[in-house]
Write an enzyme that holds these catalytic residues in place. Structure first.
Site, short mmCIF file in Angstrom:
data_model
loop_
_atom_site.label_atom_id
_atom_site.label_comp_id
_atom_site.label_asym_id
_atom_site.label_seq_id
_atom_site.Cartn_x
_atom_site.Cartn_y
_atom_site.Cartn_z
N GLY A 13 0.76 -1.12 0.13
CA GLY A 13 0.01 0.12 0.02
C GLY A 13 0.81 1.31 -0.18
O GLY A 13 0.31 2.36 0.40
N SER A 14 2.02 1.03 -0.56
CA SER A 14 2.74 2.36 -0.47
C SER A 14 2.06 3.42 -1.50
O SER A 14 2.16 4.73 -1.34
CB SER A 14 4.22 2.26 -0.74
OG SER A 14 4.44 1.89 -2.08
N ASN A 15 1.78 2.84 -2.62
CA ASN A 15 0.86 3.90 -3.51
C ASN A 15 -0.32 4.59 -2.92
O ASN A 15 -0.44 5.73 -3.09
CB ASN A 15 0.71 3.37 -4.78
CG ASN A 15 1.85 3.23 -5.77
OD1 ASN A 15 2.11 4.16 -6.32
ND2 ASN A 15 2.43 2.06 -6.02
N ASN A 101 -6.08 1.89 -13.29
CA ASN A 101 -5.05 0.98 -12.63
C ASN A 101 -3.67 1.48 -12.88
O ASN A 101 -3.35 2.22 -13.75
CB ASN A 101 -5.31 -0.35 -13.20
CG ASN A 101 -4.05 -1.42 -12.77
OD1 ASN A 101 -4.09 -1.43 -11.63
ND2 ASN A 101 -3.74 -2.15 -13.81
N HIS A 103 0.02 -0.12 -13.51
CA HIS A 103 0.99 -1.40 -13.68
C HIS A 103 2.39 -1.20 -13.95
O HIS A 103 2.80 -0.22 -14.50
CB HIS A 103 0.14 -2.02 -15.01
CG HIS A 103 0.74 -3.37 -15.16
ND1 HIS A 103 0.37 -4.56 -14.72
CD2 HIS A 103 1.96 -3.79 -16.09
CE1 HIS A 103 1.21 -5.73 -15.07
NE2 HIS A 103 2.09 -5.30 -15.98
#
Ligand code: GAR
Length: 190
Positions: A13-15, A101, A103
């Site tokens: 969950g760093s983003n 999203n 990627h």
């Protein structure tokens, strides 16, 4: 006008944390994180950030009840930030062109089922690629094939490993993802 965002995440969950912090005090309001993995570190991050995190299983994900949970937060956009399940068609229909999203490769290279996180970086190393990067795209019914809205590249050298590539990719993601989300949302309102 405030745009309400739900982040879907499956792992560290760093983003997610970066997006939440970047958007604090702006009109891009991250209302909730949905997580499909009860052991994911993103759950701890949400606690520290005082943000609701809803953990769900596959059974719930496919139901009307899941859609109702989203609706209860009046969500406008869904951001997939390291979310590893395929999004089913009823969700795509309910949020057409409103699911984004990220990627960790230059799609169409290294996309599709089974291509996530470390697997992508290892494949890049194994194939002696000279560059890799990130792709931010809309989500449609086919894995990693929705309309691309942004890409950024980084070099890969002979001394790189999957871990060092992962670090470079995370840096690219953290510096670009919130900005690209904000620009996309604004472009939809013009
Ligand atoms: C990110 O690198 C993201 O691009 C990737 O998972 C990582 C999650 O990191 N997503 C995929 O591979 C999706 N196919 P984070 O949990 O630290 O944000």
């Amino acid at each position: 006008m405030t745009q309400n965002i739900a982040i879907f995440a499956s792992g560290s969950g760093s983003n997610a944390e970066n997006i939440i912090k970047t958007f604090q005090g702006t009109h891009y309001a991250v209302k909730v994180v949905f997580c499909n993995n009860p052991k994911a570190f993103v759950i701890d991050r949400c606690k520290k950030l005082n943000l609701p995190c809803e953990v769900f299983d596959r059974h719930i994900f496919e139901t009307e009840a899941f859609l109702e949970r989203l609706t209860s937060y009046e969500i406008d956009y869904i951001i997939l930030a390291g979310f590893l399940w395929k999004i089913h068609s009823s969700l795509i229909r309910a949020f057409e062109n409103k699911i984004i999203n990220i990627h960790p490769s230059l799609l169409p290279k290294y996309g599709g089922k089974g291509m996530f996180g470390h697997h992508v970086h290892q494949a890049v190393i194994d194939n002696h690629e000279k560059e890799t990067g990130i792709t931010i795209h809309l989500v449609n019914e086919e894995y990693d094939k929705g309309k691309i809205i942004f890409q950024a590249k980084c070099a890969v050298s002979d001394s790189d490993t999957a871990d060092s590539v992962a670090t470079k990719i995370h840096q690219l993601e953290h510096s670009h993802f919130p900005k690209v989300i904000a620009e996309y949302i604004d472009s939809q309102r013009e």
